[in-house]
Design a protein around this motif. Sequence first.
Motif, PDB file in Angstrom:
ATOM      1  N   ARG A  37       0.838  -1.183   0.000  1.00 44.33           N
ATOM      2  CA  ARG A  37       0.000   0.000   0.000  1.00 44.33           C
ATOM      3  C   ARG A  37       0.881   1.244   0.000  1.00 44.33           C
ATOM      4  N   LYS A  38       0.415   2.256  -0.727  1.00 41.56           N
ATOM      5  CA  LYS A  38       1.198   3.482  -0.805  1.00 41.56           C
ATOM      6  C   LYS A  38       0.653   4.516   0.160  1.00 41.56           C
ATOM      7  N   ALA A  39       1.556   5.289   0.740  1.00 38.26           N
ATOM      8  CA  ALA A  39       1.144   6.413   1.587  1.00 38.26           C
ATOM      9  C   ALA A  39       0.762   7.583   0.689  1.00 38.26           C
ATOM     10  N   ALA A  40       0.297   8.658   1.300  1.00 42.34           N
ATOM     11  CA  ALA A  40      -0.127   9.839   0.528  1.00 42.34           C
ATOM     12  C   ALA A  40       1.019  10.377  -0.335  1.00 42.34           C
ATOM     13  N   ASP A  41       2.272  10.235   0.139  1.00 41.76           N
ATOM     14  CA  ASP A  41       3.413  10.749  -0.618  1.00 41.76           C
ATOM     15  C   ASP A  41       3.863   9.795  -1.727  1.00 41.76           C
ATOM     16  N   GLY A  42       3.124   8.721  -1.945  1.00 46.86           N
ATOM     17  CA  GLY A  42       3.440   7.818  -3.040  1.00 46.86           C
ATOM     18  C   GLY A  42       4.422   6.722  -2.687  1.00 46.86           C
TER      19      GLY A  42
END
Lengths: 439, 262
Positions: free
Chosen positions: B189-194
């Motif tokens: 899964r990616k965080a908001a910052d990619g």
Amino acid sequence: MTTEQNKHLVSRRNLLKGAGAASLLPLLSACGATAISNGTAGRVVVVGGGFGGATAAKYIKRGNPAIDVTLVEPSKTFYTCPFSNLVLAGERSMDTISHNYRELEQVYGVRVIHALAEDVDPVAHTLRLSTGRTLQYDRLVLSPGIDFRWNAIEGYDQQAAELAPHAWKAGPQTLLLRRQLEAMEDGGVYIMAAPANPFRCPPGPYERASMIAHYFSQHKPRSKVLILDAKDNFSKQGLFTSAWKEVYGDRIEWVSLSNDGRVVQVDAARREVVTEFGTRHKASVLNVIPPQKAGFIAERAGVTNESGWVPVNPRTFESERVKDIYVVGDATVAAPMPKSGFAANAQGKVAAAAIVASLEGTDTADPFWANTCYSLISPDYGISVAGVYRLNDESRIIETPGSGGVSPAGAAASFRRNEAAYAVGWYNAISQDTWGTRL
Amino acid sequence: MIQIHTRFLLPLAALLLAFLISLPLQAASWQQFAPVQAQIKGTPASEGLQLELPLVSEDGSAVPLSVRFTGSLAEGDQLESIRIFATANPNAEIIDFIFHDARSLADLSTRVRLNETQNVIALATSRNGRQWVAEREVRVTVSGCLMRSDEQADAGMQNPRIALPRRLQAGQPIEIRTLISHPMETGLRKAADGKLLPQNLIHNMVLELDQQPVFEARFYTGTSANPYVRLHLKTDQNAMARFRWTDQQKQQLEEAREISLR
Ligand SMILES: Cc1cc2nc3c(=O)[nH]c(=O)nc-3n(C[C@H](O)[C@H](O)[C@H](O)COP(=O)(O)OP(=O)(O)OC[C@H]3O[C@@H](n4cnc5c(N)ncnc54)[C@H](O)[C@@H]3O)c2cc1C
């Protein structure tokens, strides 16, 4: 034509194409003819005068007034669940959420019989009513809404619901819960047991918690709202939880499934519940929203599957299991469309068009649907989720990519106020479309 | 010529149709699914393992799953494991149930992650190498009215919970429910910052009765956040039950309960 047949038709087409034998098709599709009762444009019986059923009855008549349409519904007055949470908060009266069948009878010429449908004979095409009467149909529409799975939560049965209301069908249950909230002493705790998916109106429990918190903040400022949930996620969760903080501070507490929120046992007389891992909670007012299934007539008609809901051909909302029976609304498996009044209304129109076409021996275009669920955090704070749905290549309902969405986070108060006004506009519009009620 | 054709074609078409109707909608996919094939020796039985999942799930992040062994075992043989696989998740493994001794019963429930509509496969293996397989299709739709919230990625194990029935009877199945708070971060899964969030999983939960391992659940990316396991024991002796969760960093958390029979 049933879905089974459709599926095979598709498969046959593919196979035949593959075999280079497309010339076989005409031989095979002779089974599509429809039998209509002699003399008339066809007889349709609709069971249930709620969002789905009233809409279907009206739109069949609009599609072809020569079709004979009978609506079977026990009550003379229909109270909507939408806006019943405002009644709980003392912000509306029952009158303002009540509707009747006069327009259907007088303007559209629908015959309305106030009775309960008790049994269906899909072979003889008959419906037996509680009055002893039997109705003959060419096409049957069922929009019976939901029934409860009594005793799925230990101790929660019909009697218990008289002490700890569900208020998940509007009417006397709404008033019972309202009276209990009014009688509650300040400093009390309102506890709601919220169900696992799927259930009627995914954002409904959280709107209810909001409206009760609103009532408390105005009239019982030391009182609390506790939601014990059988889920870890819920509809518009981010918007709800941040709005709760913003508007109500920590008045509303939500306990998720993974924090031992699932209620497994109810003692309605003591207003006590026990959760899966043994936590006991005592309520001043206890509201149990039990697990649900399609209204019982669906099971009698043989259209439900092992889940207790009704699989349908989404092109027409005809039952996948029984020919000439169409089912719409909460009773169906129409996910990703939610079990909402808006969706039931839209499905009622699709079924109406399909029935009019099938009685005329024609076909309908591929349908699409829209849904918006407004929820009120307080009477002047609204949030919404919207979606547009269509069929994919496999004839399954999907949400049109890029359609809809939820209200923005962190919007201005004026934005929330406008959405609350749109919610009222939506309610007035759908009431007029479904029952002809002018509000 | 044409006459002959149609005369032959009609029965032929009917035959084709009959064939199509008799075809199951979805061919059993365990035969074609490599991660399951790698575990299969010989021909597994298709009766004897009951796998239950909803036909349609509106929340793929926690789909209730139950599996129960109803087959018969040869004298002296014993069930060793039931493994659960997803055919269309990024990783095939969902969860393994391991029966270290015969006091743990093959009657289990948990919650699983399903990325999309797919088949779920259960494979049971006995100590003598007999196998059973079961398969179910689950249609996953995220309802338009259901939006997911993000869990906290880096949290550790917290709040272990055990529920035992109030009365425990010797020789009767005892239903035990276990739950622990943990994000079960998949590493996919990616965080908001990619950037990818690092994987953070609980490795397993072991149940011991008086220091003897009896049952184990092994968790994978296909296990839902806050792993939940409902299991059954059968014993005729009082014992101390210890439930021990171990995460990928070898951190452990333990809860104990007295099993006192009446
Ligand atoms: C608190 C709450 C808030 C909600 N808010 C919203 C909202 O804001 N927006 C929204 O879109 N939806 C909302 N809903 C959901 C909405 O109420 C339902 O989705 C909708 O009522 C479904 O329509 P239906 O036709 O399937 O069933 P219903 O509207 O329940 O109609 C079923 C009818 O069938 C009748 N019936 C049942 N069995 C028989 C039988 N055997 N014979 C004869 N008649 C029978 C019943 O008497 C009833 O009149 C809310 C629900 C709740 C509980």
